[in-house]
Write a protein that holds these residues in place. Structure first.
Motif, PDB file in Angstrom:
ATOM      1  N   GLU A 187       7.787   9.913   6.062  1.00 29.28           N
ATOM      2  CA  GLU A 187       8.075   8.958   7.126  1.00 29.28           C
ATOM      3  C   GLU A 187       6.889   8.828   8.077  1.00 29.28           C
ATOM      4  O   GLU A 187       6.530   7.710   8.503  1.00 29.28           O
ATOM      5  CB  GLU A 187       9.326   9.397   7.896  1.00 29.28           C
ATOM      6  N   THR A 188       6.257   9.948   8.410  1.00 25.19           N
ATOM      7  CA  THR A 188       5.070   9.907   9.274  1.00 25.19           C
ATOM      8  C   THR A 188       3.944   9.130   8.610  1.00 25.19           C
ATOM      9  O   THR A 188       3.230   8.351   9.258  1.00 25.19           O
ATOM     10  CB  THR A 188       4.607  11.335   9.597  1.00 25.19           C
ATOM     11  N   ALA A 189       3.770   9.331   7.308  1.00 23.96           N
ATOM     12  CA  ALA A 189       2.716   8.626   6.567  1.00 23.96           C
ATOM     13  C   ALA A 189       2.981   7.121   6.555  1.00 23.96           C
ATOM     14  O   ALA A 189       2.056   6.312   6.725  1.00 23.96           O
ATOM     15  CB  ALA A 189       2.628   9.169   5.151  1.00 23.96           C
ATOM     16  N   ILE A 194       1.551  14.974   0.986  1.00 29.93           N
ATOM     17  CA  ILE A 194       2.815  14.787   0.272  1.00 29.93           C
ATOM     18  C   ILE A 194       2.804  15.550  -1.049  1.00 29.93           C
ATOM     19  O   ILE A 194       3.804  16.171  -1.431  1.00 29.93           O
ATOM     20  CB  ILE A 194       3.072  13.282   0.045  1.00 29.93           C
ATOM     21  N   THR A 195       1.677  15.519  -1.744  1.00 31.46           N
ATOM     22  CA  THR A 195       1.567  16.282  -2.991  1.00 31.46           C
ATOM     23  C   THR A 195       1.735  17.767  -2.730  1.00 31.46           C
ATOM     24  O   THR A 195       2.402  18.481  -3.493  1.00 31.46           O
ATOM     25  CB  THR A 195       0.210  16.015  -3.660  1.00 31.46           C
ATOM     26  N   ALA A 235      12.148  22.771   2.887  1.00 33.39           N
ATOM     27  CA  ALA A 235      10.944  22.145   2.336  1.00 33.39           C
ATOM     28  C   ALA A 235      11.206  20.687   1.975  1.00 33.39           C
ATOM     29  O   ALA A 235      10.327  19.822   2.152  1.00 33.39           O
ATOM     30  CB  ALA A 235      10.472  22.918   1.105  1.00 33.39           C
ATOM     31  N   LYS A 236      12.377  20.360   1.491  1.00 33.91           N
ATOM     32  CA  LYS A 236      12.725  18.972   1.189  1.00 33.91           C
ATOM     33  C   LYS A 236      12.776  18.131   2.459  1.00 33.91           C
ATOM     34  O   LYS A 236      12.349  16.961   2.469  1.00 33.91           O
ATOM     35  CB  LYS A 236      14.059  18.910   0.452  1.00 33.91           C
ATOM     36  N   LEU A 237      13.290  18.709   3.537  1.00 35.74           N
ATOM     37  CA  LEU A 237      13.293  17.994   4.814  1.00 35.74           C
ATOM     38  C   LEU A 237      11.867  17.783   5.327  1.00 35.74           C
ATOM     39  O   LEU A 237      11.548  16.721   5.891  1.00 35.74           O
ATOM     40  CB  LEU A 237      14.121  18.776   5.840  1.00 35.74           C
ATOM     41  N   ASP A 238      11.007  18.791   5.143  1.00 34.02           N
ATOM     42  CA  ASP A 238       9.596  18.642   5.524  1.00 34.02           C
ATOM     43  C   ASP A 238       8.948  17.496   4.756  1.00 34.02           C
ATOM     44  O   ASP A 238       8.144  16.737   5.315  1.00 34.02           O
ATOM     45  CB  ASP A 238       8.839  19.943   5.255  1.00 34.02           C
ATOM     46  N   LEU A 239       9.279  17.375   3.471  1.00 37.46           N
ATOM     47  CA  LEU A 239       8.727  16.290   2.657  1.00 37.46           C
ATOM     48  C   LEU A 239       9.181  14.937   3.195  1.00 37.46           C
ATOM     49  O   LEU A 239       8.375  13.995   3.302  1.00 37.46           O
ATOM     50  CB  LEU A 239       9.156  16.459   1.200  1.00 37.46           C
ATOM     51  N   GLU A 240      10.444  14.810   3.558  1.00 36.07           N
ATOM     52  CA  GLU A 240      10.952  13.547   4.102  1.00 36.07           C
ATOM     53  C   GLU A 240      10.249  13.186   5.406  1.00 36.07           C
ATOM     54  O   GLU A 240       9.881  12.021   5.639  1.00 36.07           O
ATOM     55  CB  GLU A 240      12.461  13.645   4.331  1.00 36.07           C
ATOM     56  N   MET A 241      10.039  14.181   6.269  1.00 38.97           N
ATOM     57  CA  MET A 241       9.354  13.918   7.545  1.00 38.97           C
ATOM     58  C   MET A 241       7.897  13.528   7.307  1.00 38.97           C
ATOM     59  O   MET A 241       7.372  12.629   7.981  1.00 38.97           O
ATOM     60  CB  MET A 241       9.449  15.154   8.444  1.00 38.97           C
ATOM     61  N   THR A 242       7.235  14.184   6.371  1.00 41.01           N
ATOM     62  CA  THR A 242       5.843  13.852   6.063  1.00 41.01           C
ATOM     63  C   THR A 242       5.727  12.434   5.526  1.00 41.01           C
ATOM     64  O   THR A 242       4.819  11.686   5.906  1.00 41.01           O
ATOM     65  CB  THR A 242       5.276  14.846   5.040  1.00 41.01           C
ATOM     66  N   LEU A 247       0.828  -1.208   0.000  1.00 36.73           N
ATOM     67  CA  LEU A 247       0.000   0.000   0.000  1.00 36.73           C
ATOM     68  C   LEU A 247       0.860   1.254   0.000  1.00 36.73           C
ATOM     69  O   LEU A 247       0.530   2.237  -0.673  1.00 36.73           O
ATOM     70  CB  LEU A 247      -0.925  -0.009   1.218  1.00 36.73           C
ATOM     71  N   ILE A 248       1.943   1.218   0.747  1.00 39.09           N
ATOM     72  CA  ILE A 248       2.843   2.372   0.788  1.00 39.09           C
ATOM     73  C   ILE A 248       3.435   2.624  -0.595  1.00 39.09           C
ATOM     74  O   ILE A 248       3.487   3.768  -1.073  1.00 39.09           O
ATOM     75  CB  ILE A 248       3.954   2.151   1.831  1.00 39.09           C
ATOM     76  N   GLY A 249       3.863   1.558  -1.256  1.00 35.26           N
ATOM     77  CA  GLY A 249       4.461   1.720  -2.573  1.00 35.26           C
ATOM     78  C   GLY A 249       3.490   2.223  -3.617  1.00 35.26           C
ATOM     79  O   GLY A 249       3.861   2.992  -4.512  1.00 35.26           O
ATOM     80  N   GLU A 250       2.207   1.809  -3.507  1.00 33.83           N
ATOM     81  CA  GLU A 250       1.227   2.167  -4.531  1.00 33.83           C
ATOM     82  C   GLU A 250       0.524   3.495  -4.264  1.00 33.83           C
ATOM     83  O   GLU A 250       0.120   4.183  -5.210  1.00 33.83           O
ATOM     84  CB  GLU A 250       0.174   1.058  -4.645  1.00 33.83           C
ATOM     85  N   HIS A 251       0.364   3.864  -2.995  1.00 34.26           N
ATOM     86  CA  HIS A 251      -0.508   4.994  -2.695  1.00 34.26           C
ATOM     87  C   HIS A 251       0.158   6.135  -1.934  1.00 34.26           C
ATOM     88  O   HIS A 251      -0.467   7.189  -1.768  1.00 34.26           O
ATOM     89  CB  HIS A 251      -1.709   4.508  -1.871  1.00 34.26           C
ATOM     90  N   LEU A 252       1.375   5.950  -1.471  1.00 30.00           N
ATOM     91  CA  LEU A 252       1.993   7.000  -0.655  1.00 30.00           C
ATOM     92  C   LEU A 252       2.096   8.316  -1.420  1.00 30.00           C
ATOM     93  O   LEU A 252       1.812   9.382  -0.863  1.00 30.00           O
ATOM     94  CB  LEU A 252       3.376   6.549  -0.189  1.00 30.00           C
ATOM     95  N   HIS A 253       2.483   8.239  -2.682  1.00 32.21           N
ATOM     96  CA  HIS A 253       2.681   9.474  -3.456  1.00 32.21           C
ATOM     97  C   HIS A 253       1.367  10.171  -3.777  1.00 32.21           C
ATOM     98  O   HIS A 253       1.369  11.314  -4.240  1.00 32.21           O
ATOM     99  CB  HIS A 253       3.421   9.149  -4.759  1.00 32.21           C
TER     100      HIS A 253
END
Length: 437
Positions: free
Chosen positions: A336-338, A250-251, A327-334, A239-245
């Motif tokens: 990981e939280t997801a 994240i968008t 902003a890139k670090l924020d994306l990484e944290m988001t 599910l993470i691989g198919e739907h995380l993005h």
């Protein structure tokens, strides 16, 4: 024929009245979601932002549209010292017209950010609609569970009523003591109180829910729907691989990075790249064509200070680059939280199904225990207090099953929200029937 024509308006009014009232008596989940979205004030505010952003996106040409000015003047002049006369005294008039066009290399990135802003508004609106739909679904089925609990309490009240009636007849016939009859009556009153208290809570919750849909509470309004709980088996990593993005947060973070990159490029180009300024001015004095003037100017500005480290505009460029890195670090944290959220919900679903199976088995046992205890009470081998305890235990077990199933369903809703997918499709895709188990 005339009678038919006269009858048609009454027939139409009757059908309209029936259709309106049939809608009032039964409220489906889809209708509740539709009304909730329509009457939500926050969504209405976001729709205003969407309209404004759409207008700006359609008119991005305004960023390169020249500045146009028109002016008019009127005055009166006279000589202060006649000996130093230089102009003829009297009224004077003038009109003017000017066009100024400024061009710099950062304009394309400004236009891109305008489009990104509108896309961000669309994404926020869609996310808000999805989140509101999930909230309404949770409250809808929570109320359905409360209604089922009321039916359970009504059944318990009916059982207590029958028990008291039998005890009263047995007491009048001298088969049981007065204490047994009084205990049965107390059990009846307790069951009636439990039903009354639960009905009050249900009415208050129903009133609040309907108010969010802009519907006035009515005792005839019922929620049409049932919680059909089936086991779902999900692979968290898949599910993470198919739907995380696809997650909105994240968008949005990716769009924020793109927006900041545009700002950085615009800052660099506006600060360091040459800019061209074109202007044309025409003026007329005293409406005399022979005195009209026309001027045109082309000015090329080449900045120097932004190339010097430590200057104000050089620091603006550095700060813009730092914003991108954050902003890139924020994306990484988001992300990981997801991932943690999806893994946690998948694990909870797996473990919670065992709780449902245990609760269902407990209910079967409680029902059978009540049947046997009731038979013993009717034969005089079991006291009324024992029967009441068994009946209350059966009620508690059924309530626990309702809450366990509702909790499981809410976890499915949370997982669908975490994946940004429809919860019904999630159940259809990963649901497992009893035969498959």
């Amino acid at each position: 024929m005339r009678l038919r024509l006269l009858f048609l308006p009454f027939l139409f009014s009757f059908l309209l009245f029936f259709s309106i009232n049939s809608h009032v008596f039964g409220l489906t989940l889809d209708e509740a979601i539709s009304l909730g979205i329509k009457n939500n004030l926050n969504l209405q505010k976001q729709q205003i932002d969407l309209t404004s952003g759409s207008f700006s996106e359609r008119n991005v040409w305004s960023e390169i549209f020249p500045t146009i000015n028109a002016n008019a003047s009127a005055g009166y002049r006279t000589n202060v010292f006649s000996d130093f006369q230089t102009n003829n005294p009297g009224a004077n008039y003038g009109i003017g017209f000017g066009i100024n066009l400024g061009l710099n290399a950062g304009i394309p990135h400004i236009i891109n950010n305008i489009k990104l802003a509108h896309q961000g508004n669309l994404l926020r609106y869609e996310d808000a609609v999805n989140q509101l739909s999930i909230q309404i679904t949770k409250r809808f089925f929570a109320l359905v569970a409360e209604k089922n609990n009321l039916l359970l309490l009504e059944e318990i009240l009916n059982l207590a009523q029958r028990q008291f009636s039998r005890a009263l007849i047995s007491f009048q016939s001298g088969l049981v003591t007065e204490l047994v009859m009084m205990q049965s009556r107390l059990a009846l009153e307790n069951a009636r109180y439990d039903l009354s208290a639960a009905s009050t809570v249900y009415k208050n919750n129903m009133t609040e829910f309907l108010a969010t849909l802009d519907i006035t509470y009515n005792d005839d309004i019922t929620l049409t729907g049932e919680i059909d709980i089936i086991k779902i088996i999900v692979d968290a990593e898949m599910l993470i691989g198919e739907h995380l993005h696809l997650r909105p947060d994240i968008t949005r973070n990716k769009q924020e990075i793109e927006r900041l990159e545009n700002i950085h490029r615009r800052t660099v180009l506006q600060s360091r790249a040459p800019s061209l300024n074109l202007s044309v001015d025409w003026s007329s004095s005293d409406f005399d064509p022979l005195r009209d003037t026309l001027s045109a100017t082309a000015r090329l500005n080449i900045p120097i200070d932004p190339w010097i480290t430590g200057t104000s505009r050089a620091q603006d460029i550095t700060r813009a680059q730092d914003s991108i890195e954050k902003a890139k670090l924020d994306l990484e944290m988001t992300e990981e939280t997801a991932r943690m959220q999806i893994r946690s919900l998948a694990a909870l679903l797996q473990g919670s199904w065992d709780s449902i199976l245990i609760a269902r088995l407990s209910l079967d046992v409680a029902r059978r225990t009540y049947q046997l205890t009731e038979q013993g009470f009717l034969s005089g081998r079991i006291e009324a207090l024992v029967l009441e305890d068994v009946r209350n235990n059966m009620a508690n077990v059924r309530q626990r099953l309702l809450q366990t199933e509702l909790s499981y369903f809410n976890m499915i809703l949370d997982l669908s929200a975490a994946l940004n997918v429809d919860w019904e499709n999630l159940i259809k895709t990963f649901g497992v029937s009893d035969e498959e188990e």
